[in-house]
Design a protein around this motif. Structure first.
Motif, PDB file in Angstrom:
ATOM      1  N   CYS A  13       0.163  -1.212   0.190  1.00  0.00           N
ATOM      2  CA  CYS A  13       0.277   0.325   0.148  1.00  0.00           C
ATOM      3  C   CYS A  13       0.923   0.948  -0.041  1.00  0.00           C
TER       4      CYS A  13
ATOM      5  N   MET B 125       1.635   5.523   0.248  1.00  0.00           N
ATOM      6  CA  MET B 125       0.735   6.545   0.626  1.00  0.00           C
ATOM      7  C   MET B 125       1.754   8.190   0.937  1.00  0.00           C
TER       8      MET B 125
ATOM      9  N   VAL C 206      -6.165   3.823   2.799  1.00  0.00           N
ATOM     10  CA  VAL C 206      -5.704   5.431   3.310  1.00  0.00           C
ATOM     11  C   VAL C 206      -6.315   5.915   3.551  1.00  0.00           C
TER      12      VAL C 206
ATOM     13  N   PHE D 263      -4.375   6.024   8.267  1.00  0.00           N
ATOM     14  CA  PHE D 263      -4.698   5.244   7.440  1.00  0.00           C
ATOM     15  C   PHE D 263      -4.874   3.930   8.561  1.00  0.00           C
TER      16      PHE D 263
END
Length: 428
Positions: A359, A361, A404, A410
């Motif tokens: 992921c 971010m 997110v 998050f």
């Protein structure tokens, strides 16, 4: 993507919270303060029910340092890592920390006795008594309720609710103001994945995709999948779903009928498709057959097959001109387009354990960070492109879902059913 649903009321989101007057009329219930087990499972049929149809309030605690509890987000943030490979080369700075190839490694270990709640050493314990390591983010709160692994987290734009899905066959709706569960929906099948796009929440189930519009209360069922739906993504006006049988199905929204119509079926993978991402007018699919396929979003034809991984490709992600992929073969691979236009591996990052999920971010200084979940129950935060380690998040079980949120927030969901809310710290 114009998706205005019909006006059918989506009443199952309401959990029927009991009121103060209910407690006065049922003093025994007020003393017990028990939450209805059947309501938690989303199938209570007793009216009235002698037990609570709401979660008990958690102990009062601030959701941010020194502040009063506040909602998870005030507005919707920008999506991260949507651009994808631009099919242009570039200098290779991957894995370089201060001019070297060294990657920062930390050896701190979580105290297993502390996790079980019975460490007798207290502050003198040689192991960590914390769910995170490093000084870059803080845990604000945790959301209790799911009984099995959390497989999807969605934060639809314009909504005051967070949505979480689990293999316990329930979809939970959390009020972002109070942090309490606002409703439980029993879907009758394991949730394999969940995403949001605008006001829509899409839920992947066995042989089915459910589509909920949080603004119009539309509740739609998308048929066609054969087996569990493992992954979904939206691109070029289409909703794509990766299916257990190796196919990728696509639907297009029809504004005239307020519904989704089958648009295409992409075949080629020989085993289940477990990860999807869209970038640079391409669809990338990772599969249990150890391969990644690159599809043209206009023609929906396969352009290239990437076979460098030696085990299941668990997650694919786009960042700048690069494609990142992770696998149970304990590697994260970084792909870039060559002069011919084909993707080639430009850097391989090795982990000690199989990698489950990626992921992307931004931190509080808007620097790109890669969150990497491994099957040792840890999530590692890496700076990009150096892969210098920023910190770790620990869990009792594998973290399968990371989402997110806006404002530096998050969310993580693990194998025990816990959902945790995190926030990046402001710059020192």
């Amino acid at each position: 993507m114009d998706m205005e649903g019909n006006k059918r009321v989506f009443q199952r989101l309401s959990g029927g919270p009991s009121t103060a007057s209910d407690s006065r009329h049922h003093p025994q219930q007020q003393q017990q303060q028990k939450v209805c087990f059947h309501w938690r499972a989303g199938k209570c049929t007793r009216h009235p029910c002698p037990f609570l149809h709401r979660e008990l309030p958690a102990p009062a605690q601030p959701l941010s340092n020194g502040g009063a509890p506040k909602r998870f987000a005030e507005d919707s943030g920008s999506q991260f890592l949507r651009r994808g490979p631009k099919f242009t080369g570039g200098s290779n700075t991957w894995g370089r920390v201060h001019g070297s190839n060294a990657v920062a490694k930390k050896t701190e270990k979580l105290c297993n006795y502390w996790v079980q709640g019975n460490c007798t050493y207290g502050d003198k314990c040689r192991y960590l008594h914390s769910w995170s390591l490093g000084d870059c983010f803080d845990m604000l709160t945790q959301l209790e309720g799911h009984q099995k692994v959390v497989t999807g987290i969605a934060f639809p734009s314009g909504s005051g609710n967070l949505y979480t899905g689990s293999k316990d066959e329930t979809l939970r709706v959390w009020d972002c103001q109070s942090g309490q569960c606002a409703g439980v929906i029993n879907l009758g099948g394991e949730i394999g994945c969940m995403i949001s796009e605008g006001p829509w929440v899409f839920v992947g189930l066995p042989n089915l995709v459910k589509a909920y519009n949080t603004q119009s209360n539309a509740d739609l069922s998308l048929n066609g999948p054969v087996g569990q739906v493992y992954a979904m993504v939206v691109g070029n006006g289409l909703l794509f779903a990766g299916i257990q049988d190796g196919s990728i199905l696509a639907w297009k929204f029809n504004a005239a009928t307020n519904g989704f119509e089958p648009a295409a079926s992409l075949s080629g993978h020989t085993l289940g498709v477990v990860s999807l991402v869209v970038g640079a007018n391409r669809l990338y699919s990772g599969s249990m057959d150890n391969s990644i396929r690159v599809w043209n979003l206009e023609t929906l034809q396969c352009m290239q097959i990437l076979t460098d991984h030696t085990s299941v490709v668990m997650s694919v992600l786009c960042w700048d001109q690069f494609l990142l992929s992770c696998s149970l073969d304990k590697t994260i691979k970084v792909w870039v387009a060559s002069d011919s236009g084909n993707l080639e591996v430009t850097y391989t990052h090795n982990e000690e354990h199989g990698v489950l999920h990626l992921c992307g971010m931004h931190d509080s200084e808007v620097k790109p960070v890669l969150m990497c979940s491994c099957n040792d129950n840890c999530v590692r935060a890496y700076d990009l492109p150096s892969f210098a380690e920023r910190g770790k998040i620990f869990a009792k079980n594998e973290i399968r879902a990371i989402e997110v949120g806006p404002g530096g927030l998050f969310f993580t969901g693990d194998g025990t059913g816990q959902v945790r809310v995190w926030k990046w710290r402001d710059s020192p």
